[in-house]
Design an enzyme around this catalytic site. Sequence first.
Site, PDB file in Angstrom:
ATOM      1  N   ASN A   1      -5.714 -11.418   4.097  1.00 46.82           N
ATOM      2  CA  ASN A   1      -6.497 -11.936   5.223  1.00 46.82           C
ATOM      3  C   ASN A   1      -7.338 -13.137   4.796  1.00 46.82           C
ATOM      4  O   ASN A   1      -7.379 -14.150   5.476  1.00 46.82           O
ATOM      5  CB  ASN A   1      -7.384 -10.821   5.780  1.00 46.82           C
ATOM      6  CG  ASN A   1      -6.577  -9.743   6.464  1.00 46.82           C
ATOM      7  OD1 ASN A   1      -6.116  -9.900   7.584  1.00 46.82           O
ATOM      8  ND2 ASN A   1      -6.376  -8.615   5.778  1.00 46.82           N
TER       9      ASN A   1
ATOM     10  N   SER B   1      -6.479 -10.396  -1.326  1.00 43.73           N
ATOM     11  CA  SER B   1      -6.634 -10.223   0.118  1.00 43.73           C
ATOM     12  C   SER B   1      -5.769 -11.192   0.899  1.00 43.73           C
ATOM     13  O   SER B   1      -6.016 -12.404   0.890  1.00 43.73           O
ATOM     14  CB  SER B   1      -8.101 -10.402   0.516  1.00 43.73           C
ATOM     15  OG  SER B   1      -8.243 -10.462   1.912  1.00 43.73           O
TER      16      SER B   1
ATOM     17  N   LYS C   1      -4.523  -0.065   9.341  1.00 43.70           N
ATOM     18  CA  LYS C   1      -5.825  -0.479   9.872  1.00 43.70           C
ATOM     19  C   LYS C   1      -5.616  -1.384  11.087  1.00 43.70           C
ATOM     20  O   LYS C   1      -4.808  -2.306  11.036  1.00 43.70           O
ATOM     21  CB  LYS C   1      -6.635  -1.212   8.807  1.00 43.70           C
ATOM     22  CG  LYS C   1      -6.975  -0.365   7.583  1.00 43.70           C
ATOM     23  CD  LYS C   1      -7.747  -1.167   6.553  1.00 43.70           C
ATOM     24  CE  LYS C   1      -8.215  -0.288   5.394  1.00 43.70           C
ATOM     25  NZ  LYS C   1      -7.095   0.131   4.535  1.00 43.70           N
TER      26      LYS C   1
ATOM     27  N   GLU D   1      -2.978  -8.353   8.986  1.00 39.98           N
ATOM     28  CA  GLU D   1      -3.488  -7.410   9.986  1.00 39.98           C
ATOM     29  C   GLU D   1      -4.695  -7.960  10.737  1.00 39.98           C
ATOM     30  O   GLU D   1      -4.901  -7.668  11.912  1.00 39.98           O
ATOM     31  CB  GLU D   1      -3.844  -6.077   9.332  1.00 39.98           C
ATOM     32  CG  GLU D   1      -2.644  -5.245   8.906  1.00 39.98           C
ATOM     33  CD  GLU D   1      -1.902  -4.619  10.078  1.00 39.98           C
ATOM     34  OE1 GLU D   1      -2.060  -5.065  11.221  1.00 39.98           O
ATOM     35  OE2 GLU D   1      -1.140  -3.659   9.836  1.00 39.98           O
TER      36      GLU D   1
ATOM     37  N   GLY E   1     -11.152   1.783   2.337  1.00 39.42           N
ATOM     38  CA  GLY E   1     -12.112   1.473   1.298  1.00 39.42           C
ATOM     39  C   GLY E   1     -11.670   0.268   0.486  1.00 39.42           C
ATOM     40  O   GLY E   1     -10.619  -0.327   0.745  1.00 39.42           O
TER      41      GLY E   1
ATOM     42  N   ASP F   1     -15.301  -2.207   1.496  1.00 35.45           N
ATOM     43  CA  ASP F   1     -14.030  -2.855   1.816  1.00 35.45           C
ATOM     44  C   ASP F   1     -14.234  -4.295   2.270  1.00 35.45           C
ATOM     45  O   ASP F   1     -13.414  -5.174   2.012  1.00 35.45           O
ATOM     46  CB  ASP F   1     -13.307  -2.049   2.901  1.00 35.45           C
ATOM     47  CG  ASP F   1     -11.797  -2.252   2.874  1.00 35.45           C
ATOM     48  OD1 ASP F   1     -11.305  -2.993   2.009  1.00 35.45           O
ATOM     49  OD2 ASP F   1     -11.106  -1.669   3.731  1.00 35.45           O
TER      50      ASP F   1
ATOM     51  N   LYS G   1     -13.215  -5.658   9.367  1.00 33.71           N
ATOM     52  CA  LYS G   1     -13.421  -6.389   8.101  1.00 33.71           C
ATOM     53  C   LYS G   1     -12.272  -7.351   7.822  1.00 33.71           C
ATOM     54  O   LYS G   1     -12.471  -8.390   7.175  1.00 33.71           O
ATOM     55  CB  LYS G   1     -13.629  -5.404   6.939  1.00 33.71           C
ATOM     56  CG  LYS G   1     -12.486  -4.434   6.671  1.00 33.71           C
ATOM     57  CD  LYS G   1     -11.452  -4.941   5.701  1.00 33.71           C
ATOM     58  CE  LYS G   1     -10.306  -3.976   5.532  1.00 33.71           C
ATOM     59  NZ  LYS G   1      -9.278  -4.490   4.578  1.00 33.71           N
TER      60      LYS G   1
ATOM     61  N   TRP H   1       0.819  -1.192   0.000  1.00 33.32           N
ATOM     62  CA  TRP H   1       0.000   0.000   0.000  1.00 33.32           C
ATOM     63  C   TRP H   1       0.862   1.256   0.000  1.00 33.32           C
ATOM     64  O   TRP H   1       0.539   2.236  -0.665  1.00 33.32           O
ATOM     65  CB  TRP H   1      -0.936  -0.050   1.188  1.00 33.32           C
ATOM     66  CG  TRP H   1      -2.166   0.814   1.146  1.00 33.32           C
ATOM     67  CD1 TRP H   1      -2.852   1.239   2.243  1.00 33.32           C
ATOM     68  CD2 TRP H   1      -2.879   1.355   0.022  1.00 33.32           C
ATOM     69  NE1 TRP H   1      -3.934   2.009   1.865  1.00 33.32           N
ATOM     70  CE2 TRP H   1      -3.981   2.094   0.505  1.00 33.32           C
ATOM     71  CE3 TRP H   1      -2.685   1.290  -1.358  1.00 33.32           C
ATOM     72  CZ2 TRP H   1      -4.871   2.773  -0.334  1.00 33.32           C
ATOM     73  CZ3 TRP H   1      -3.580   1.958  -2.202  1.00 33.32           C
ATOM     74  CH2 TRP H   1      -4.656   2.686  -1.684  1.00 33.32           C
TER      75      TRP H   1
END
Length: 344
Positions: A259, A257, A110, A284, A139, A247, A194, A16
């Site tokens: 996660n 993703s 996050k 995360e 987002g 998101d 999320k 990111w």
Amino acid sequence: MSAAVNRIAVVGSGSWGTAMAGLLAPRSAEVRLWCRDAALADKIGRTRRNPRHLSDYELPANVRATASRPDALDGAEVVVMAVPSAYLRATCSDLAPLVPAGAPVLVLTKGVEPGTGALMADVVADEVGGPARVAVLSGPNHAEEVCLGKLSAAVLAAQSQEVALRLQGLLVSPSFRVYVSRDVAGVEICGAVKNVVAIACGVAVGLGAGDNTLAVIMTRGLAEIGRVAAALGADPLTPMGLAGMGDLVATCTSRHSRNRTFGEALARGETLAAFEARTHTVVEGARAAGSVLELARAHGVEVPITSAVHAVLTGATDVSRATEVLLGRRPGEEFYGIANDQKE
């Protein structure tokens, strides 16, 4: 397009941070990308590519990598924090004397800090000072697609409307839509929870679940986000927007993703440590599970999906037993803890 500012500092060279440096480059004469590793900074400088993240993406010519904190922050008119949540406070503490007074600080991290329950904007404000100059961005915007210029959108929240609009002007483009908000806490809760729900979705996929099951987990996960957000006094519409539902869908369904991908690996028996070592990423959601659970309990909020994920990650139970516990819960009012006081 003429540069809106002379210099922007991006702290953190993960996916990111790398994509954000490129996104901001057209609006700044120079973007300095701080890397923890000097060898990595040198490699980026020579090749215009980050060999560890988004390795096929060529950074714009006005992005300069550096491993020197003073060099990265010198003269920065805007500072972007893009480091993992576990390192955010320590990094901000180290950088605090170097951050130019009055420079807006945009937080991409996050999570919820373990022990304190502090949100990431609060952590930055504690260490750097000036909470009014701190903003958060969240987002459905995977770095892998943002760097390719694919249409993405985000919500930017700040206490100060002036700060929000200034940062929006630096970020918005035809392919990156940025909406502003004053609900900092709501946007942050959405971003933290999320990731936990995405791990649960990944586990379900790993166990052979179908689309119906994923829809159930995402929708009940959204209700979980809504309950925590409501307990913190957030705007009830925020979980319905880009930071929440938007998101959540992207993180729970995308191949990008980490996660969700980790959840699939977890279902196969891979440990968190092994997954992160293999992928060179930080999950995360695995960190957030414990801290979100602490925060929810402190406010008397039920978070069954988060509780189940945390129990599996800590070895308190296994995936099969955690699934049984979730399925054994008696369904009740759909929106309990958000729209009324009914319990499930």
